[in-house]
Scaffold this motif. Structure first.
Motif, PDB file in Angstrom:
ATOM      1  N   ILE A  46       0.834  -1.195   0.000  1.00  0.00           N
ATOM      2  CA  ILE A  46       0.000   0.000   0.000  1.00  0.00           C
ATOM      3  C   ILE A  46       0.874   1.253   0.000  1.00  0.00           C
ATOM      4  CG2 ILE A  46      -1.696   1.324   1.313  1.00  0.00           C
ATOM      5  CD1 ILE A  46      -2.876  -1.310   2.253  1.00  0.00           C
ATOM      6  N   ARG A  47       0.566   2.153  -0.920  1.00  0.00           N
ATOM      7  CA  ARG A  47       1.288   3.414  -1.034  1.00  0.00           C
ATOM      8  C   ARG A  47       0.288   4.559  -1.144  1.00  0.00           C
ATOM      9  NH1 ARG A  47       4.616   0.161  -0.152  1.00  0.00           N
ATOM     10  NH2 ARG A  47       6.577  -0.290  -1.238  1.00  0.00           N
ATOM     11  N   GLU A  48       0.773   5.758  -0.890  1.00  0.00           N
ATOM     12  CA  GLU A  48      -0.034   6.950  -1.154  1.00  0.00           C
ATOM     13  C   GLU A  48       0.396   7.513  -2.503  1.00  0.00           C
ATOM     14  OE1 GLU A  48       0.201   9.745   2.036  1.00  0.00           O
ATOM     15  OE2 GLU A  48      -1.230   8.628   3.276  1.00  0.00           O
ATOM     16  N   ILE A  49      -0.584   7.663  -3.411  1.00  0.00           N
ATOM     17  CA  ILE A  49      -0.286   8.030  -4.794  1.00  0.00           C
ATOM     18  C   ILE A  49      -1.089   9.268  -5.175  1.00  0.00           C
ATOM     19  CG2 ILE A  49      -0.336   7.247  -7.194  1.00  0.00           C
ATOM     20  CD1 ILE A  49      -0.322   4.387  -6.171  1.00  0.00           C
ATOM     21  N   ASP A  50      -0.495  10.124  -5.970  1.00  0.00           N
ATOM     22  CA  ASP A  50      -1.211  11.268  -6.532  1.00  0.00           C
ATOM     23  C   ASP A  50      -2.341  10.753  -7.428  1.00  0.00           C
ATOM     24  OD1 ASP A  50      -2.117  13.494  -7.907  1.00  0.00           O
ATOM     25  OD2 ASP A  50      -0.123  14.259  -8.396  1.00  0.00           O
ATOM     26  N   PRO A  51      -3.602  11.111  -7.151  1.00  0.00           N
ATOM     27  CA  PRO A  51      -4.718  10.616  -7.971  1.00  0.00           C
ATOM     28  C   PRO A  51      -4.575  10.922  -9.455  1.00  0.00           C
ATOM     29  CG  PRO A  51      -5.541  11.693  -5.998  1.00  0.00           C
ATOM     30  CD  PRO A  51      -4.072  11.979  -6.061  1.00  0.00           C
ATOM     31  N   GLU A  52      -3.862  11.996  -9.782  1.00  0.00           N
ATOM     32  CA  GLU A  52      -3.705  12.371 -11.185  1.00  0.00           C
ATOM     33  C   GLU A  52      -2.821  11.405 -11.954  1.00  0.00           C
ATOM     34  OE1 GLU A  52      -5.612  14.581 -12.403  1.00  0.00           O
ATOM     35  OE2 GLU A  52      -6.379  15.058 -10.406  1.00  0.00           O
ATOM     36  N   LEU A  53      -2.143  10.499 -11.225  1.00  0.00           N
ATOM     37  CA  LEU A  53      -1.289   9.508 -11.877  1.00  0.00           C
ATOM     38  C   LEU A  53      -2.034   8.194 -12.128  1.00  0.00           C
ATOM     39  CD1 LEU A  53       2.044   9.968  -9.876  1.00  0.00           C
ATOM     40  CD2 LEU A  53       1.460  10.887 -12.138  1.00  0.00           C
ATOM     41  N   ARG A 109     -12.450  13.328   4.266  1.00  0.00           N
ATOM     42  CA  ARG A 109     -11.978  14.626   4.744  1.00  0.00           C
ATOM     43  C   ARG A 109     -11.772  14.613   6.264  1.00  0.00           C
ATOM     44  NH1 ARG A 109     -15.920  17.467   3.063  1.00  0.00           N
ATOM     45  NH2 ARG A 109     -15.009  18.331   1.160  1.00  0.00           N
ATOM     46  N   ASP A 110     -12.710  14.011   6.980  1.00  0.00           N
ATOM     47  CA  ASP A 110     -12.662  14.043   8.445  1.00  0.00           C
ATOM     48  C   ASP A 110     -11.727  12.991   9.035  1.00  0.00           C
ATOM     49  OD1 ASP A 110     -14.526  16.057   8.323  1.00  0.00           O
ATOM     50  OD2 ASP A 110     -16.238  14.766   8.788  1.00  0.00           O
ATOM     51  N   GLY A 111     -11.754  11.775   8.480  1.00  0.00           N
ATOM     52  CA  GLY A 111     -11.004  10.688   9.104  1.00  0.00           C
ATOM     53  C   GLY A 111      -9.983  10.019   8.231  1.00  0.00           C
ATOM     54  N   ARG A 143      -9.369  12.804  -5.435  1.00  0.00           N
ATOM     55  CA  ARG A 143      -9.000  13.753  -6.485  1.00  0.00           C
ATOM     56  C   ARG A 143      -9.676  15.106  -6.237  1.00  0.00           C
ATOM     57  NH1 ARG A 143     -10.064  10.792 -11.224  1.00  0.00           N
ATOM     58  NH2 ARG A 143      -7.897  10.069 -11.238  1.00  0.00           N
ATOM     59  N   GLU A 144     -10.974  15.070  -5.906  1.00  0.00           N
ATOM     60  CA  GLU A 144     -11.696  16.317  -5.668  1.00  0.00           C
ATOM     61  C   GLU A 144     -11.250  17.011  -4.382  1.00  0.00           C
ATOM     62  OE1 GLU A 144     -15.908  15.908  -5.979  1.00  0.00           O
ATOM     63  OE2 GLU A 144     -15.832  15.041  -8.013  1.00  0.00           O
ATOM     64  N   LEU A 145     -10.820  16.215  -3.400  1.00  0.00           N
ATOM     65  CA  LEU A 145     -10.338  16.793  -2.144  1.00  0.00           C
ATOM     66  C   LEU A 145      -8.899  17.293  -2.255  1.00  0.00           C
ATOM     67  CD1 LEU A 145     -11.770  14.183   0.389  1.00  0.00           C
ATOM     68  CD2 LEU A 145     -12.477  16.576   0.159  1.00  0.00           C
ATOM     69  N   GLY A 146      -8.207  16.901  -3.315  1.00  0.00           N
ATOM     70  CA  GLY A 146      -6.816  17.325  -3.492  1.00  0.00           C
ATOM     71  C   GLY A 146      -5.855  16.612  -2.567  1.00  0.00           C
ATOM     72  N   VAL A 147      -6.167  15.348  -2.217  1.00  0.00           N
ATOM     73  CA  VAL A 147      -5.285  14.582  -1.336  1.00  0.00           C
ATOM     74  C   VAL A 147      -4.825  13.324  -2.067  1.00  0.00           C
ATOM     75  CG1 VAL A 147      -6.424  15.430   0.736  1.00  0.00           C
ATOM     76  CG2 VAL A 147      -7.206  13.279  -0.297  1.00  0.00           C
ATOM     77  N   LYS A 148      -3.747  12.734  -1.572  1.00  0.00           N
ATOM     78  CA  LYS A 148      -3.258  11.496  -2.157  1.00  0.00           C
ATOM     79  C   LYS A 148      -4.184  10.347  -1.785  1.00  0.00           C
ATOM     80  CE  LYS A 148       1.630  12.686  -2.590  1.00  0.00           C
ATOM     81  NZ  LYS A 148       3.015  12.287  -2.270  1.00  0.00           N
ATOM     82  N   VAL A 149      -4.244   9.354  -2.650  1.00  0.00           N
ATOM     83  CA  VAL A 149      -5.108   8.210  -2.430  1.00  0.00           C
ATOM     84  C   VAL A 149      -4.272   7.021  -1.979  1.00  0.00           C
ATOM     85  CG1 VAL A 149      -4.988   7.502  -4.857  1.00  0.00           C
ATOM     86  CG2 VAL A 149      -6.908   6.738  -3.443  1.00  0.00           C
TER      87      VAL A 149
END
Length: 321
Positions: A45-52, A85-87, A117-123
């Motif tokens: 498991i990694r955190e990835i930029d949604p735009e990728l 967003r919250d958790g 993607r809409e929140l602007g956070v990594k997935v």
């Protein structure tokens, strides 16, 4: 790049199992081979930029097919965004590496991906090297362990898998179907026009009997794409299950009209038009006041029918546009 075999679904099953999802009763048949060893996947498991991350494969959720988004769909997605967003994102999506260097393909979790993607956070994503068939099985496993697809979503997902080039055996394996179960789904997608299904939506409470009845209504010409879309456009505020009911009622109404007693109209003396469920019959007497007209009609009937049919086709095309 080497792709993993079906036995490597164990890592995917592990991620699903650790997320707390409750499997449905029949899921044991699907996931038993995959649950043989529940270790190792969390390390992927990694955190990835949604735009990728790009979408991959047949779409399984009907909300991704349709242009009609109900209030229920919007509220569900907004709740998902608020939860992330919250958790934070609690359940990772599944991706595989793309052939394009540095990019990935989403196997499942498109709504979570869109929310991030809409929140602007990594997935948070579970990265696995999967071949196409294994990826489809993983998608089916994830659906079984979480919220079951509706009957119509299954039908459309099965159709999408076939359209992507897979055989019927793969469809049945992905969706845990018998041959007869697959046949029921195919009857619906063959019978109900896709554009009508798009406008109806997932209809989670409408099972096989209602969808089969709807397919039969189209097959019997009690409904056409144009007439069905007109009903749906006039009832945009109702939910998807209510849309199914409205179309079944319209089909019933049209069937009752078609099955009524024969009706006869006499537009001019000696000429009558009789309409029944089976046929429309024009009669022009070759004697009396209608004799000359009957002779002219006999000479020109073929041309009249051809021109009338061309006008009908033109009108029908306009209705469908």
């Amino acid at each position: 790049m080497a792709r993993k075999s079906l036995k490597d679904l164990s890592g995917i099953a592990n991620t699903i199992a650790r997320s707390g999802a409750k499997p449905v009763e029949r899921s044991a048949r699907i996931s038993a081979p995959a649950l043989g060893a529940l270790q190792g996947s969390l390390a992927a498991i990694r955190e990835i930029d949604p735009e990728l991350i790009d979408d991959w494969g047949p779409i399984d959720r009907l909300t991704e097919f349709t242009t009609v988004n109900t209030d229920e769909d919007a509220e569900s997605f907004d709740a998902l965004k608020q939860s992330i967003r919250d958790g934070g994102q609690q359940v990772p999506i599944l991706v595989r590496r793309s052939k394009t260097e540095g990019r990935y393909e989403a196997i499942y979790g498109r709504r979570r991906l869109r929310a991030c993607r809409e929140l602007g956070v990594k997935v948070r994503a579970n990265i696995q090297d999967l071949d196409d068939t294994t990826a489809l099985l993983a998608k089916g496993l994830e659906n079984a362990a979480r919220r079951n697809l509706s009957f119509y979503e299954k039908a459309r997902f099965a159709e999408a898998i076939r359209a992507a080039g897979y055989d019927a055996a793969t469809v049945r394996q992905v969706l845990n179907l018998s041959k007869s179960g697959h046949s029921h789904l195919t009857k619906v997608t063959d019978g109900v026009p896709t554009e009508v299904g798009d406008q109806i939506g997932s209809a989670p409470k409408s099972g096989r009997p209602k969808w089969t009845a709807l397919a039969d209504a189209f097959g019997a010409k009690r409904l056409t794409s144009a007439s069905a879309l007109k009903v749906l456009q006039n009832n945009l505020a109702v939910g998807s299950d209510e849309r199914v009911e409205l179309l079944l009622k319209e089909a019933s109404r049209r069937g009752a009209k078609q099955g009524g007693p024969a009706q006869q109209v006499v537009p001019i003396a000696g000429v009558s038009v009789k309409a029944s469920r089976a046929a429309v019959t024009l009669t022009a007497k070759k004697s009396g006041a209608s004799a000359a007209f009957a002779a002219w009609l006999e000479d020109n009937l073929e041309d009249i029918i051809i021109r009338s049919h061309a006008e009908f086709e033109k009108m029908n095309t306009q209705d469908d546009s």
